[in-house]
Design a protein around this motif. Sequence first.
Motif, short mmCIF file in Angstrom:
data_model
loop_
_atom_site.label_atom_id
_atom_site.label_comp_id
_atom_site.label_asym_id
_atom_site.label_seq_id
_atom_site.Cartn_x
_atom_site.Cartn_y
_atom_site.Cartn_z
N GLY A 52 31.32 -1.77 51.42
CA GLY A 52 30.38 -1.64 50.30
C GLY A 52 30.28 -0.26 49.71
N GLU A 53 31.28 0.59 49.91
CA GLU A 53 31.25 1.92 49.30
C GLU A 53 31.47 1.81 47.79
OE1 GLU A 53 33.96 4.57 51.16
OE2 GLU A 53 32.85 4.65 53.04
N LYS A 54 31.06 2.85 47.07
CA LYS A 54 31.23 2.85 45.62
C LYS A 54 32.72 2.86 45.27
CE LYS A 54 26.96 5.14 44.17
NZ LYS A 54 26.38 6.29 43.45
N PRO A 55 33.12 2.05 44.31
CA PRO A 55 34.53 2.04 43.90
C PRO A 55 34.87 3.28 43.09
CG PRO A 55 33.28 0.60 42.48
CD PRO A 55 32.33 1.06 43.56
N ARG A 56 36.15 3.57 42.98
CA ARG A 56 36.60 4.69 42.15
C ARG A 56 36.97 4.16 40.77
NH1 ARG A 56 41.04 8.15 45.06
NH2 ARG A 56 40.00 9.90 44.04
N MET A 57 36.96 5.06 39.81
CA MET A 57 37.30 4.67 38.44
C MET A 57 38.22 5.73 37.84
SD MET A 57 34.83 4.03 35.10
CE MET A 57 34.39 2.33 35.50
N ASN A 131 28.47 11.51 33.26
CA ASN A 131 27.09 11.13 33.58
C ASN A 131 26.92 9.61 33.57
OD1 ASN A 131 26.19 13.72 34.01
ND2 ASN A 131 25.43 14.00 31.92
N LYS A 132 27.59 8.95 32.64
CA LYS A 132 27.55 7.49 32.61
C LYS A 132 28.11 6.93 33.91
CE LYS A 132 26.43 5.66 28.40
NZ LYS A 132 25.65 4.44 28.14
N ALA A 133 29.27 7.47 34.32
CA ALA A 133 29.91 6.99 35.54
C ALA A 133 29.01 7.21 36.75
CB ALA A 133 31.25 7.69 35.72
N HIS A 134 28.36 8.36 36.78
CA HIS A 134 27.54 8.73 37.93
C HIS A 134 26.22 7.96 37.99
CE1 HIS A 134 25.61 11.13 40.98
NE2 HIS A 134 24.72 11.61 40.13
N LYS A 135 25.55 7.84 36.84
CA LYS A 135 24.19 7.31 36.83
C LYS A 135 24.10 5.82 36.52
CE LYS A 135 22.25 11.75 35.31
NZ LYS A 135 21.50 12.45 34.23
N GLU A 136 25.04 5.28 35.75
CA GLU A 136 24.90 3.91 35.28
C GLU A 136 25.92 2.94 35.87
OE1 GLU A 136 24.55 3.45 31.06
OE2 GLU A 136 23.46 5.34 30.82
N TRP A 137 27.16 3.40 36.01
CA TRP A 137 28.21 2.47 36.40
C TRP A 137 28.36 2.31 37.91
CZ3 TRP A 137 32.13 5.16 32.63
CH2 TRP A 137 31.73 4.90 31.31
N GLU A 138 27.69 3.17 38.67
CA GLU A 138 27.71 3.10 40.13
C GLU A 138 29.13 3.16 40.68
OE1 GLU A 138 25.45 -0.25 41.43
OE2 GLU A 138 23.54 0.65 40.87
N VAL A 139 29.90 4.08 40.14
CA VAL A 139 31.23 4.34 40.70
C VAL A 139 31.19 5.70 41.38
CG1 VAL A 139 32.40 2.95 38.97
CG2 VAL A 139 32.08 5.39 38.55
N LYS A 140 32.18 5.98 42.14
CA LYS A 140 32.24 7.24 42.87
C LYS A 140 32.45 8.38 41.88
CE LYS A 140 34.43 9.38 46.90
NZ LYS A 140 35.51 9.24 47.91
N CYS A 141 31.44 9.23 41.75
CA CYS A 141 31.53 10.34 40.79
C CYS A 141 30.41 11.33 41.07
CB CYS A 141 31.42 9.81 39.35
SG CYS A 141 31.55 11.09 38.09
N ASP A 142 30.77 12.57 41.22
CA ASP A 142 29.80 13.65 41.41
C ASP A 142 30.13 14.73 40.38
OD1 ASP A 142 27.83 15.31 42.32
OD2 ASP A 142 28.94 16.02 44.08
N PRO A 143 29.60 14.60 39.17
CA PRO A 143 30.02 15.47 38.07
C PRO A 143 29.79 16.94 38.36
CG PRO A 143 28.69 13.65 37.26
CD PRO A 143 28.57 13.64 38.75
N PRO A 144 30.75 17.79 38.05
CA PRO A 144 30.52 19.23 38.18
C PRO A 144 29.55 19.71 37.12
CG PRO A 144 32.62 18.83 37.10
CD PRO A 144 32.09 17.48 37.54
N TYR A 145 28.92 20.84 37.39
CA TYR A 145 28.00 21.41 36.40
C TYR A 145 28.80 21.90 35.20
CZ TYR A 145 24.72 24.65 34.20
OH TYR A 145 23.93 25.31 33.30
N ILE A 146 28.42 21.46 34.02
CA ILE A 146 29.14 21.84 32.79
C ILE A 146 28.19 22.65 31.91
CG2 ILE A 146 30.34 21.02 30.74
CD1 ILE A 146 31.12 18.53 32.27
#
Length: 340
Positions: A52-57, A131-146
């Motif tokens: 059940g881990e978050k999938p990658r995109m 941010n969409k990937a991280h907050k809404e799509w529930e995929v593996k993503c930890d956005p760097p600070y931009i």
Amino acid sequence: MSIYLRNDIWWIEFTSPDGTRIRRSAATEDRQQALELEAKLKHDLWRVYHLGEKPRMLWKKAVVRFMREKQNKDSSNEISIFKYLDPYFGHLYVDEIRRMHIDDIIQQRLKEGVTNATVNRLLQKLRAVLNKAHKEWEVKCDPPYIKLLKEPKKRVRWLAEPEALRLINALPSHIADMATLALETGLRESNVTLLRWEQVDFSQRIIYIEGDDILKSEQAFVVPLSDAAVDVIKRQVGNHPIRVFTYKGNPIKRANTKVFKNACAELGIENFRWHDFRHTWATWHVQRGTPLEVLQELGGWSDYKMVKRYAHFTHQHLQQYVNRSPSDVPTIFPTKVNFG
């Protein structure tokens, strides 16, 4: 064998635990590296399916989903940004994007001679996807600070009413109508040129503007129409079944054209862009006493700071403090004291 060569580059192809067919470039000529990547992909997909881990995109899929969900009616600038980013991120998953990749892009764009503002538009688009990937799509993503680059203070170029009238009269009718609507409503160029009949409600005298540009505001808002604005739109009735503004039967894509620029030059109107119609509209409102909070709502600004730059054009609230009678003027200096 689930890896194979194509033009000296190894490719990976296999079926994931959920039955999805995986096919992607390993982006390497080294067979061992390709095998290691294949093993990692299979390992990650197994953990997603069984634990059940978050999938990658992949970045490419993130871009496609972002554009599909956003459904920007004027996506030409958005597409050009994503095309530019593709060589950097096209082979990566969104969780593989690091700060060093972003720094490389910033330096390259600056070497190409673009402004900080242009770089920031790209960074904002990149940040929006991550941010969409991280907050809404529930995929593996930890956005760097931009962090955005510093931009010069935004100019406010506007026309006095006689200047604006001269310009309107000098423009061809199809451009003059769009300019008039911009001056009456403060709408941005794309909101005017891409206006559709389904957005217009003559009974309520309004235009419904969808959340248009993530670089501006994603919130929809309603634009009330003046008599002049209603007249302009009614003149377009019957020209096209979908779009309001056309030229020779075809929908208009741009208003800030060579014809518009030549008209400005012939009239001696310097340093004036189409977007300055919005500045002009806002300035006129403030000069006529429209409160800034009302102007913010009329213009669809989400940030009050964007409206405050017009504050210096009003002076009504200062009038009460000038030309006062002598009895109303407070004593500025204390009574002289004799120290002996």
